[in-house]
Design an enzyme around this catalytic site. Structure first.
Site, PDB file in Angstrom:
ATOM      1  N   ASP A 106      -8.794  19.129 -13.030  1.00  0.00           N
ATOM      2  CA  ASP A 106      -9.337  17.570 -13.417  1.00  0.00           C
ATOM      3  C   ASP A 106      -8.934  17.888 -14.781  1.00  0.00           C
ATOM      4  OD1 ASP A 106     -10.357  15.362 -14.578  1.00  0.00           O
ATOM      5  OD2 ASP A 106     -12.054  15.181 -13.115  1.00  0.00           O
ATOM      6  N   TYR A 142     -18.102  17.002 -13.873  1.00  0.00           N
ATOM      7  CA  TYR A 142     -18.358  15.489 -14.021  1.00  0.00           C
ATOM      8  C   TYR A 142     -19.715  15.162 -12.618  1.00  0.00           C
ATOM      9  CZ  TYR A 142     -17.632  10.414 -13.467  1.00  0.00           C
ATOM     10  OH  TYR A 142     -17.642   9.185 -13.370  1.00  0.00           O
ATOM     11  N   LYS A 148      -9.673   6.905 -18.280  1.00  0.00           N
ATOM     12  CA  LYS A 148      -9.969   7.516 -19.755  1.00  0.00           C
ATOM     13  C   LYS A 148      -8.952   7.325 -20.547  1.00  0.00           C
ATOM     14  CE  LYS A 148     -13.805   7.978 -17.283  1.00  0.00           C
ATOM     15  NZ  LYS A 148     -14.145   9.139 -16.572  1.00  0.00           N
ATOM     16  N   ARG A 179       1.002  -1.375   0.113  1.00  0.00           N
ATOM     17  CA  ARG A 179      -0.052  -0.046  -0.035  1.00  0.00           C
ATOM     18  C   ARG A 179       0.985   1.258   0.005  1.00  0.00           C
ATOM     19  NH1 ARG A 179      -1.357   1.894   4.661  1.00  0.00           N
ATOM     20  NH2 ARG A 179      -2.138  -0.212   5.524  1.00  0.00           N
TER      21      ARG A 179
HETATM   22  C1  LIG Z   1     -14.642   9.534 -15.287  1.00  0.00           C
HETATM   23  C2  LIG Z   1     -14.382  10.713 -14.785  1.00  0.00           C
HETATM   24  C3  LIG Z   1     -14.038  10.777 -13.427  1.00  0.00           C
HETATM   25  C4  LIG Z   1     -14.153   9.637 -12.304  1.00  0.00           C
HETATM   26  O1  LIG Z   1     -13.068   8.819 -12.562  1.00  0.00           O
HETATM   27  P1  LIG Z   1     -13.184   7.081 -12.553  1.00  0.00           P
HETATM   28  O2  LIG Z   1     -12.020   6.515 -12.953  1.00  0.00           O
HETATM   29  O3  LIG Z   1     -14.605   6.821 -12.997  1.00  0.00           O
HETATM   30  O4  LIG Z   1     -13.378   6.929 -10.833  1.00  0.00           O
HETATM   31  C5  LIG Z   1     -13.590  12.078 -12.878  1.00  0.00           C
HETATM   32  N1  LIG Z   1     -13.585  13.254 -13.672  1.00  0.00           N
HETATM   33  C6  LIG Z   1     -13.703  13.211 -14.918  1.00  0.00           C
HETATM   34  C7  LIG Z   1     -13.470  14.408 -15.834  1.00  0.00           C
HETATM   35  C8  LIG Z   1     -14.038  12.015 -15.410  1.00  0.00           C
HETATM   36  O5  LIG Z   1     -14.320  11.859 -16.892  1.00  0.00           O
END
Ligand SMILES: *Cc1c(COP(=O)(O)O)cnc(C)c1O
Length: 382
Positions: free
Chosen positions: A171, A98, A196, A46
């Protein structure tokens, strides 16, 4: 300095003692010590794992940071970043967010941590100025926003955050370091859903946070271990493999998306197309200044139809899979109203322009002409 195309391929790992050019997947949960308090290398997985470390080092380098931290999901990364704040802190979030971020803020952290969240439009700097309070500790935005693909003036946002002593968090899941590096603008933290584009193949759930400041890195490293939502070794291996081809993929995503956005805009069944690369985007000039090598693979479109027409369109598509998520090699399409943004109350969704006729498209790396032909036959089905 080398180009990101080169850095992505080499960052984070050099051939080991066996000559392996990719890191092994270390599954061991614990590591032997020579004597009490004298570890040979790692201690407990961890706290640190060699495969995860390879991905983290690569990501730090690609984002222009000093340290990166990999998490079990994008939400785990965001939740851990919010742990930097003390109970009751004030956060300004640039909307639209999001849906999962909104849920974490509104449905979890306002209750469990007493966080107070103000929302302002990303294209309204005056509203942002007015939203600051003496207890504002963080400004949070997405570049660009989701699903309406709005662009914020990053320099202005960072300047305001820092003049109020607040951390600036971006983000950058949609833009990726190939298009834009928030740390270069002075942001304190970059967060990603690695799920993503960074991984890019729709086969990993992961998240990351990257910093440049050493002291902030220490604090976040402490929280990563203390809270424990770490990325596993298998996902770390896959995420590093994905990162190696990020520039190739993003180039193709961006080219395809621009061609399709321009074509869609000219179709009578399409009411409007939201894509930062289009001259018709209200902030196209700002986007062109910020995004250096294309405008990314995400576009949203509004069909000049109703919910039934939207369903006929979706059912007719062959290459665009109806699914949540984005950023993989394959094209995906979704209806934010019923899918990614269904956690927002309906009146809020409609107020923000998230109607059933709005579709969000993740343009893949297939041949653009095949994608265009598929969309054309889908539009005929409306
Ligand atoms: C998908 C997404 C998240 C969340 O990520 P996960 O891997 O699904 O937990 C946060 N911000 C944006 C812009 C996203 O597209």
């Amino acid at each position: 300095m080398s180009h990101i195309d080169t850095i992505s391929v080499h960052a984070g790992y050099s051939p080991d003692a066996q000559g392996a050019v990719m890191p092994p997947i270390y599954t061991s949960s614990t590591y032997a010590q020579r004597a009490p308090g004298d570890p040979i290398g790692f201690e407990y997985a961890r706290s640190g794992n060699p495969t995860r470390q390879a991905f983290e080092s690569a990501l730090a380098e690609v984002e222009g940071g000093t340290r990166a931290f990999a998490f079990a999901s994008g939400m785990a990364a965001m939740a851990t970043v919010l742990e930097l704040l003390d109970h009751g802190g004030h956060v300004i979030a640039l909307d639209d967010l999001y849906g999962g971020a909104w849920r974490l803020f509104e449905r979890v952290r306002t209750r469990s941590a007493g966080l107070q969240i103000s929302y302002v439009a990303p294209d309204d700097i005056e509203a942002l100025k007015a939203a600051f309070r003496p207890d504002t500790k963080m400004v949070w935005l997405e570049v660009p926003t989701n699903p309406l693909l709005k662009i914020a003036d990053l320099e202005a946002v960072v300047g305001l955050a820092h003049s109020h002593g607040a951390l600036a968090v971006a983000d950058a899941t949609f833009s990726t370091p190939y298009l834009l590096r928030p740390l270069d603008y002075g942001f304190d933290l970059v967060v990603h859903s690695v799920t993503k584009y960074l991984n890019g193949h729709s086969d990993v759930i992961g998240g990351a946070a990257i910093v440049r400041d050493a002291e902030l890195g220490e604090r976040l490293g402490y929280l990563q271990n203390a809270v424990g939502g770490v990325m596993d070794p298998f996902s770390s291996f896959l995420a590093l493999r994905g990162l190696r081809t990020l520039p190739l993929r993003m180039g193709r995503h961006s080219e395809n998306a621009l061609q399709l956005a321009q074509w869609l805009e000219a179709q009578p069944q399409v009411a409007r197309v939201l894509y930062p690369g289009l001259a018709s985007h209200p902030q196209h000039a700002l986007a062109a200044k910020q995004f250096k090598q294309g405008f990314g693979g995400m576009l949203s479109l509004e069909l000049a139809s109703d919910d039934a027409g939207v369903r006929r369109f979706l059912a007719a598509l062959r290459y665009f899979t109806l699914a949540e998520s984005l950023g993989g090699v394959e094209s995906l399409i979704s209806q934010p109203f019923t899918m990614s943004h269904s956690s927002l109350p309906e009146d809020l969704r409609r107020q923000r322009g998230i109607e059933p006729t709005l579709l969000r498209v993740s343009i893949g790396i297939e041949h653009a002409d095949d994608l265009q032909a598929d969309l054309a036959q889908g539009l005929k089905a409306i």
